[in-house]
Design a protein around this motif. Sequence first.
Motif, PDB file in Angstrom:
ATOM      1  N   VAL A   6      46.459  38.269  38.789  1.00  0.00           N
ATOM      2  CA  VAL A   6      46.267  36.960  38.714  1.00  0.00           C
ATOM      3  C   VAL A   6      46.410  36.508  40.055  1.00  0.00           C
ATOM      4  O   VAL A   6      47.575  36.762  40.754  1.00  0.00           O
ATOM      5  N   LEU A  69      41.641  33.021  33.086  1.00  0.00           N
ATOM      6  CA  LEU A  69      41.845  34.048  32.431  1.00  0.00           C
ATOM      7  C   LEU A  69      40.947  34.411  31.372  1.00  0.00           C
ATOM      8  O   LEU A  69      40.411  33.673  30.634  1.00  0.00           O
ATOM      9  N   ASP A  73      42.842  37.080  26.820  1.00  0.00           N
ATOM     10  CA  ASP A  73      44.045  37.479  27.440  1.00  0.00           C
ATOM     11  C   ASP A  73      45.384  36.957  26.850  1.00  0.00           C
ATOM     12  O   ASP A  73      45.553  35.901  26.726  1.00  0.00           O
ATOM     13  N   ARG A  76      47.260  34.294  28.859  1.00  0.00           N
ATOM     14  CA  ARG A  76      46.469  32.988  28.460  1.00  0.00           C
ATOM     15  C   ARG A  76      46.917  32.437  27.214  1.00  0.00           C
ATOM     16  O   ARG A  76      47.445  31.176  27.038  1.00  0.00           O
TER      17      ARG A  76
END
Length: 127
Positions: A6, A69, A73, A76
């Motif tokens: 990320v 994202l 996910d 998220r």
Amino acid sequence: MTQRTVQPPPVQGQGHHPLDVDTMREGARRLLAEDAELPTADELETLTLQLRGHIMLAVPEIETAAGRLPTDDVPRACALACVGEARMRLNLEPGHTLPAGIAHAQRLARSVNALVDHYENLGGGNR
């Protein structure tokens, strides 16, 4: 197997600064620490406004980071659920007594802590 990392939230123009997570956590700690002293009515009003401001600053940062994202996910989904909870708490009015106001501010403080956790987990801030 690919490894996903990320990335930190992008700088959003001149004058954009990352969230001050230390200040945000300190404001929350003022109400949530085990040894926290109960605030006076004036202190409570200031703390509540400060916590509301922290939430208002954090929400768009987290939404932006989470939006990068994939839709399936888990981080998220968790971050966006936290944002929804924080927004709901912003819309609530505290009760008319000091204990009710303190309880309201403590809920805001818990939202601040959770939002900061998600902000850091999504790559924001300095860890």
